[in-house]
Design an enzyme around this catalytic site. Structure first.
Site, PDB file in Angstrom:
ATOM      1  N   ASP A 131       8.191 -11.507 -14.997  1.00 58.25           N
ATOM      2  CA  ASP A 131       7.866 -10.092 -15.176  1.00 58.25           C
ATOM      3  C   ASP A 131       8.317  -9.258 -13.976  1.00 58.25           C
ATOM      4  N   CYS A 189      -2.251 -16.074 -42.213  1.00 58.31           N
ATOM      5  CA  CYS A 189      -3.333 -15.536 -41.363  1.00 58.31           C
ATOM      6  C   CYS A 189      -3.020 -14.094 -40.933  1.00 58.31           C
ATOM      7  N   CYS A 192      -5.594 -11.485 -36.191  1.00 59.21           N
ATOM      8  CA  CYS A 192      -5.350 -10.613 -35.026  1.00 59.21           C
ATOM      9  C   CYS A 192      -5.224  -9.154 -35.464  1.00 59.21           C
ATOM     10  N   CYS A 239      -6.935  -6.427 -22.449  1.00 59.37           N
ATOM     11  CA  CYS A 239      -7.670  -6.748 -23.680  1.00 59.37           C
ATOM     12  C   CYS A 239      -7.127  -8.076 -24.198  1.00 59.37           C
ATOM     13  N   CYS A 242      -6.837  -9.822 -29.742  1.00 57.66           N
ATOM     14  CA  CYS A 242      -5.897 -10.382 -30.724  1.00 57.66           C
ATOM     15  C   CYS A 242      -5.503 -11.814 -30.385  1.00 57.66           C
TER      16      CYS A 242
HETATM   17  C1  B12 Z   1       5.558  -4.244 -21.793  1.00 53.93           C
HETATM   18  C2  B12 Z   1       4.638  -5.436 -21.770  1.00 53.93           C
HETATM   19  C3  B12 Z   1       3.354  -5.278 -22.242  1.00 53.93           C
HETATM   20  C4  B12 Z   1       2.906  -4.025 -22.998  1.00 53.93           C
HETATM   21  C5  B12 Z   1       3.466  -4.091 -24.440  1.00 53.93           C
HETATM   22  C6  B12 Z   1       3.118  -5.423 -25.127  1.00 53.93           C
HETATM   23  C7  B12 Z   1       4.095  -5.872 -26.174  1.00 53.93           C
HETATM   24  N1  B12 Z   1       3.601  -6.575 -27.155  1.00 53.93           N
HETATM   25  O1  B12 Z   1       5.265  -5.596 -26.070  1.00 53.93           O
HETATM   26  C8  B12 Z   1       1.365  -4.123 -22.879  1.00 53.93           C
HETATM   27  C9  B12 Z   1       0.899  -3.380 -21.627  1.00 53.93           C
HETATM   28  C10 B12 Z   1       0.562  -3.606 -24.078  1.00 53.93           C
HETATM   29  C11 B12 Z   1       1.198  -5.621 -22.655  1.00 53.93           C
HETATM   30  C12 B12 Z   1       0.043  -6.315 -22.970  1.00 53.93           C
HETATM   31  C13 B12 Z   1      -0.106  -7.675 -22.773  1.00 53.93           C
HETATM   32  N2  B12 Z   1       0.719  -8.491 -22.087  1.00 53.93           N
HETATM   33 CO1  B12 Z   1       2.492  -7.968 -21.544  1.00 53.93          CO
HETATM   34  N3  B12 Z   1       4.292  -7.677 -21.112  1.00 53.93           N
HETATM   35  C14 B12 Z   1       5.104  -6.668 -21.257  1.00 53.93           C
HETATM   36  C15 B12 Z   1       6.529  -7.009 -20.767  1.00 53.93           C
HETATM   37  C16 B12 Z   1       6.735  -6.363 -19.388  1.00 53.93           C
HETATM   38  C17 B12 Z   1       7.622  -6.574 -21.736  1.00 53.93           C
HETATM   39  C18 B12 Z   1       7.336  -6.927 -23.208  1.00 53.93           C
HETATM   40  C19 B12 Z   1       8.340  -6.312 -24.111  1.00 53.93           C
HETATM   41  O2  B12 Z   1       9.519  -6.398 -23.891  1.00 53.93           O
HETATM   42  N4  B12 Z   1       7.892  -5.658 -25.199  1.00 53.93           N
HETATM   43  C20 B12 Z   1       8.767  -5.088 -26.181  1.00 53.93           C
HETATM   44  C21 B12 Z   1       8.259  -5.387 -27.592  1.00 53.93           C
HETATM   45  C22 B12 Z   1       9.228  -4.922 -28.645  1.00 53.93           C
HETATM   46  O3  B12 Z   1       8.148  -6.807 -27.662  1.00 53.93           O
HETATM   47  P1  B12 Z   1       7.020  -7.549 -28.469  1.00 53.93           P
HETATM   48  O4  B12 Z   1       5.889  -6.649 -28.767  1.00 53.93           O
HETATM   49  O5  B12 Z   1       6.749  -8.847 -27.801  1.00 53.93           O
HETATM   50  O6  B12 Z   1       7.777  -7.728 -29.879  1.00 53.93           O
HETATM   51  C23 B12 Z   1       8.637  -8.836 -30.128  1.00 53.93           C
HETATM   52  C24 B12 Z   1       8.152  -9.648 -31.333  1.00 53.93           C
HETATM   53  O7  B12 Z   1       7.220  -8.971 -32.073  1.00 53.93           O
HETATM   54  C25 B12 Z   1       9.453  -9.957 -32.054  1.00 53.93           C
HETATM   55  N5  B12 Z   1       9.478  -9.614 -33.462  1.00 53.93           N
HETATM   56  C26 B12 Z   1       9.521  -8.388 -34.004  1.00 53.93           C
HETATM   57  N6  B12 Z   1       9.552  -8.464 -35.337  1.00 53.93           N
HETATM   58  C27 B12 Z   1       9.522  -9.763 -35.664  1.00 53.93           C
HETATM   59  C28 B12 Z   1       9.529 -10.380 -36.897  1.00 53.93           C
HETATM   60  C29 B12 Z   1       9.493 -11.765 -36.944  1.00 53.93           C
HETATM   61  C30 B12 Z   1       9.506 -12.417 -38.273  1.00 53.93           C
HETATM   62  C31 B12 Z   1       9.454 -12.517 -35.720  1.00 53.93           C
HETATM   63  C32 B12 Z   1       9.408 -14.003 -35.750  1.00 53.93           C
HETATM   64  C33 B12 Z   1       9.440 -11.858 -34.458  1.00 53.93           C
HETATM   65  C34 B12 Z   1       9.470 -10.494 -34.461  1.00 53.93           C
HETATM   66  O8  B12 Z   1      10.507  -9.189 -31.461  1.00 53.93           O
HETATM   67  C35 B12 Z   1      10.014  -8.277 -30.529  1.00 53.93           C
HETATM   68  C36 B12 Z   1      10.999  -8.198 -29.347  1.00 53.93           C
HETATM   69  O9  B12 Z   1      11.108  -9.434 -28.667  1.00 53.93           O
HETATM   70  C37 B12 Z   1       6.464  -8.586 -20.698  1.00 53.93           C
HETATM   71  C38 B12 Z   1       7.266  -9.227 -19.564  1.00 53.93           C
HETATM   72  C39 B12 Z   1       8.741  -9.283 -19.884  1.00 53.93           C
HETATM   73  N7  B12 Z   1       9.572  -8.929 -18.941  1.00 53.93           N
HETATM   74  O10 B12 Z   1       9.122  -9.660 -20.992  1.00 53.93           O
HETATM   75  C40 B12 Z   1       4.952  -8.872 -20.536  1.00 53.93           C
HETATM   76  C41 B12 Z   1       4.364 -10.077 -21.320  1.00 53.93           C
HETATM   77  C42 B12 Z   1       4.909 -10.009 -22.713  1.00 53.93           C
HETATM   78  N8  B12 Z   1       2.929  -9.784 -21.329  1.00 53.93           N
HETATM   79  C43 B12 Z   1       2.203 -10.827 -21.217  1.00 53.93           C
HETATM   80  C44 B12 Z   1       0.780 -10.803 -21.295  1.00 53.93           C
HETATM   81  C45 B12 Z   1       0.040 -12.030 -20.803  1.00 53.93           C
HETATM   82  C46 B12 Z   1       0.104  -9.679 -21.820  1.00 53.93           C
HETATM   83  C47 B12 Z   1      -1.379  -9.569 -22.239  1.00 53.93           C
HETATM   84  C48 B12 Z   1      -1.972 -10.847 -22.821  1.00 53.93           C
HETATM   85  C49 B12 Z   1      -2.217  -9.081 -21.027  1.00 53.93           C
HETATM   86  C50 B12 Z   1      -3.629  -8.651 -21.416  1.00 53.93           C
HETATM   87  N9  B12 Z   1      -4.512  -9.559 -21.758  1.00 53.93           N
HETATM   88  O11 B12 Z   1      -3.947  -7.483 -21.402  1.00 53.93           O
HETATM   89  C51 B12 Z   1      -1.305  -8.430 -23.286  1.00 53.93           C
HETATM   90  C52 B12 Z   1      -0.988  -8.956 -24.696  1.00 53.93           C
HETATM   91  C53 B12 Z   1      -0.991  -7.861 -25.731  1.00 53.93           C
HETATM   92  C54 B12 Z   1      -0.077  -8.209 -26.923  1.00 53.93           C
HETATM   93  N10 B12 Z   1      -0.660  -8.441 -28.077  1.00 53.93           N
HETATM   94  O12 B12 Z   1       1.147  -8.241 -26.723  1.00 53.93           O
HETATM   95  C55 B12 Z   1       3.024 -12.093 -21.121  1.00 53.93           C
HETATM   96  C56 B12 Z   1       3.044 -12.776 -22.516  1.00 53.93           C
HETATM   97  C57 B12 Z   1       2.787 -14.269 -22.554  1.00 53.93           C
HETATM   98  C58 B12 Z   1       2.755 -14.775 -23.984  1.00 53.93           C
HETATM   99  N11 B12 Z   1       2.175 -15.936 -24.149  1.00 53.93           N
HETATM  100  O13 B12 Z   1       3.243 -14.173 -24.916  1.00 53.93           O
HETATM  101  C59 B12 Z   1       4.414 -11.516 -20.666  1.00 53.93           C
HETATM  102  C60 B12 Z   1       5.628 -12.318 -21.139  1.00 53.93           C
HETATM  103  C61 B12 Z   1       4.387 -11.461 -19.121  1.00 53.93           C
HETATM  104  C62 B12 Z   1       4.621 -12.830 -18.475  1.00 53.93           C
HETATM  105  N12 B12 Z   1       5.693 -12.949 -17.677  1.00 53.93           N
HETATM  106  O14 B12 Z   1       3.922 -13.766 -18.689  1.00 53.93           O
HETATM  107  N13 B12 Z   1       2.325  -6.177 -22.172  1.00 53.93           N
HETATM  108  S1  SF4 Z   2      -1.143 -14.734 -34.089  1.00 53.87           S
HETATM  109 FE1  SF4 Z   2      -2.455 -13.631 -35.521  1.00 53.87          FE
HETATM  110  S2  SF4 Z   2      -1.663 -14.177 -37.538  1.00 53.87           S
HETATM  111 FE2  SF4 Z   2      -0.818 -15.676 -36.105  1.00 53.87          FE
HETATM  112  S3  SF4 Z   2      -2.279 -17.394 -36.209  1.00 53.87           S
HETATM  113 FE3  SF4 Z   2      -2.912 -16.066 -34.491  1.00 53.87          FE
HETATM  114  S4  SF4 Z   2      -4.439 -14.666 -35.373  1.00 53.87           S
HETATM  115 FE4  SF4 Z   2      -3.346 -15.601 -37.071  1.00 53.87          FE
HETATM  116  S1  SF4 Z   3      -4.503  -6.371 -26.769  1.00 58.54           S
HETATM  117 FE1  SF4 Z   3      -4.379  -6.878 -28.964  1.00 58.54          FE
HETATM  118  S2  SF4 Z   3      -6.459  -6.530 -29.806  1.00 58.54           S
HETATM  119 FE2  SF4 Z   3      -6.357  -5.521 -27.817  1.00 58.54          FE
HETATM  120  S3  SF4 Z   3      -5.834  -3.427 -28.365  1.00 58.54           S
HETATM  121 FE3  SF4 Z   3      -3.899  -4.482 -27.847  1.00 58.54          FE
HETATM  122  S4  SF4 Z   3      -3.141  -5.237 -29.807  1.00 58.54           S
HETATM  123 FE4  SF4 Z   3      -5.289  -4.659 -30.131  1.00 58.54          FE
END
Ligand code: B12
Ligand code: SF4
Ligand code: SF4
Length: 352
Positions: A131, A189, A192, A239, A242
């Site tokens: 990161d 499922c 989340c 948070c 999920c």
């Molecule tokens: C910006 C960011 C955030 C943002 C946005 C989160 C997000 N989901 O993008 C915020 C601040 C909300 C956040 C929160 C969290 N984060 Co964060 N975050 C990042 C960061 C810096 C970039 C992520 C990114 O590029 N997002 C862009 C979006 C588009 O990506 P995405 O949501 O993951 O979407 C992908 C998938 O959904 C997939 N996809 C889309 N459509 C489809 C369809 C199918 C069929 C499939 C298979 C896939 C798929 O493609 C998308 C692009 O890759 C990374 C570090 C990094 N450099 O990568 C850490 C990172 C993702 N975060 C991390 C963590 C730990 C968290 C939290 C758990 C922290 C917390 N407890 O508060 C939460 C988790 C929330 C969640 N549900 O994601 C870890 C994840 C570890 C893991 N096991 O996944 C990372 C990798 C940091 C690290 N080096 O460890 N984060």
């Molecule tokens: S990521 Fe969401 S949909 Fe996938 S197993 Fe976990 S709770 Fe269910």
């Molecule tokens: S971390 Fe997950 S459960 Fe919490 S607000 Fe974001 S998407 Fe919703």
């Protein structure tokens, strides 16, 4: 990749008891189109760096000219391997934030691995990141066979759940994946999506950060939309909902994590003290006291704003005078006014 190179790397990594590791080629991410769509919908909120970094993420080799591949490493963070002792222990923190800031300690561990790799491969490049550089880390880890994208967007492994960090070492070595892509195990499922208190998971695999408590408490500067504040419950920083409702984490961590993370914190004198400390302490001192933790990311005004939201949602009238004092600060004024409105009319000794 020749088998001796693979063996030499595995000999360095295996004794370190990492949560998991794998190799990936540096090529266009599998999910780059989803990333672009996400940015175009403004789901990144104010995290403009995510838009600015697009080119490096799409073409990972452009980050370091000589880099060809990545060694991808995951590190579990629950139960906290590097807990901090900052005076916020009674507040509701995401599990990762109960650890010291992983941007330091995990990065250091990765640097140490680089040192060992450099001894083994003195002519090659090794650069550690977690990161800290424009890398689409979940996608890279997916390519290395280390998990699948859950519908909550987190990367999940069937043996380890999703409570792990991702780090990577870019290298000039040519490495190919040693594991196949992890199959998707979400099936039908939707736990989340159903459990997210702010409806931030707008469709499977798509998170609208503007609605996500993690984004709002960590990355968002300034005021939070008033219609979302009541839905943030007692989350002070980050948070996990999920992830804690996810059956794959339940399978790995049992009922502990679920119980701890899905119920409200009880309002205890200790919880009130922690919130009072946040509101009464100067910004400079707060940042100094919290410097080992990830909490400084949101800055002092963000911490105070988050405290006000917790106070309002838990109806902690004991802190009414502290809330009124916050109205004097421009950056907190409107949150404090909203908090005051939530508290007023609540008798200090009434049941919550
Ligand atoms: C910006 C960011 C955030 C943002 C946005 C989160 C997000 N989901 O993008 C915020 C601040 C909300 C956040 C929160 C969290 N984060 Co964060 N975050 C990042 C960061 C810096 C970039 C992520 C990114 O590029 N997002 C862009 C979006 C588009 O990506 P995405 O949501 O993951 O979407 C992908 C998938 O959904 C997939 N996809 C889309 N459509 C489809 C369809 C199918 C069929 C499939 C298979 C896939 C798929 O493609 C998308 C692009 O890759 C990374 C570090 C990094 N450099 O990568 C850490 C990172 C993702 N975060 C991390 C963590 C730990 C968290 C939290 C758990 C922290 C917390 N407890 O508060 C939460 C988790 C929330 C969640 N549900 O994601 C870890 C994840 C570890 C893991 N096991 O996944 C990372 C990798 C940091 C690290 N080096 O460890 N984060
Ligand atoms: S990521 Fe969401 S949909 Fe996938 S197993 Fe976990 S709770 Fe269910
Ligand atoms: S971390 Fe997950 S459960 Fe919490 S607000 Fe974001 S998407 Fe919703």
């Amino acid at each position: 990749m020749d088998s001796q190179t693979k063996k030499n790397i595995e000999d360095i990594l295996t004794p370190l008891k990492l949560s998991s590791f794998g190799f990936a080629e540096l090529k266009k991410p599998l999910t780059i189109e989803a990333y672009k769509k996400w940015i175009n919908k403004d789901f990144h909120g104010s995290m403009s760096f995510l838009k600015d970094h697009l080119a490096f993420k799409e073409f990972p080799k452009t980050l370091f000219n000589q880099a060809r591949s990545a060694i991808v490493i995951t590190k579990d963070y629950f139960p906290a391997p590097k807990p901090h002792k900052a005076p916020v222990q009674n507040l509701r923190l995401a599990e990762y934030a109960k650890n010291s800031d992983y941007h330091h300690w995990f990065q250091n561990e990765l640097e140490q691995i680089c040192q060992s790799l450099r001894l083994q491969f003195p002519h090659d490049l090794f650069i550690a990141m977690s990161d800290s550089k424009p890398v689409l880390e979940r996608d890279l880890a997916q390519q290395a066979g280390l998990g699948w994208f859950g519908k909550n967007t987190c990367l999940i492994q069937s043996q380890q759940g999703s409570l792990f960090f991702i780090g990577e070492i870019y290298t000039s070595l040519t490495l190919t994946p040693i594991q196949a892509l992890h199959p998707d195990r979400c099936g039908t499922c939707t736990k989340c999506i159903d459990a997210c208190p702010t409806q931030a998971l707008v469709e499977p695999y798509v998170l609208n950060a503007n609605r996500c408590i993690s984004y709002l408490t960590i990355e968002k500067r300034g005021d939070i939309p008033p219609e979302i504040m009541p839905q943030m419950n007692d989350w002070f920083f980050g948070c996990d909902i999920c992830q804690t409702v996810c059956p794959w984490n339940e399978k790995v961590f049992g009922s502990n994590i679920k119980k701890e993370q899905t119920s409200y914190k009880e309002v205890t004198p200790q919880l009130i003290n922690d919130l009072r400390w946040i509101l009464n302490t100067s910004g400079k001192k707060l940042l100094k006291e919290l410097k080992e933790t990830p909490l400084t990311r949101t800055r002092a005004s963000g911490l105070k704003r988050n405290a006000l939201i917790v106070i309002a949602n838990l109806k902690i009238t004991e802190l009414f005078s502290e809330v009124l004092m916050c109205k004097e600060q421009d950056s907190l004024k409107s949150t404090a006014q909203w908090c005051e409105a939530q508290l007023s009319g609540t008798c200090p000794n009434s049941s919550r």
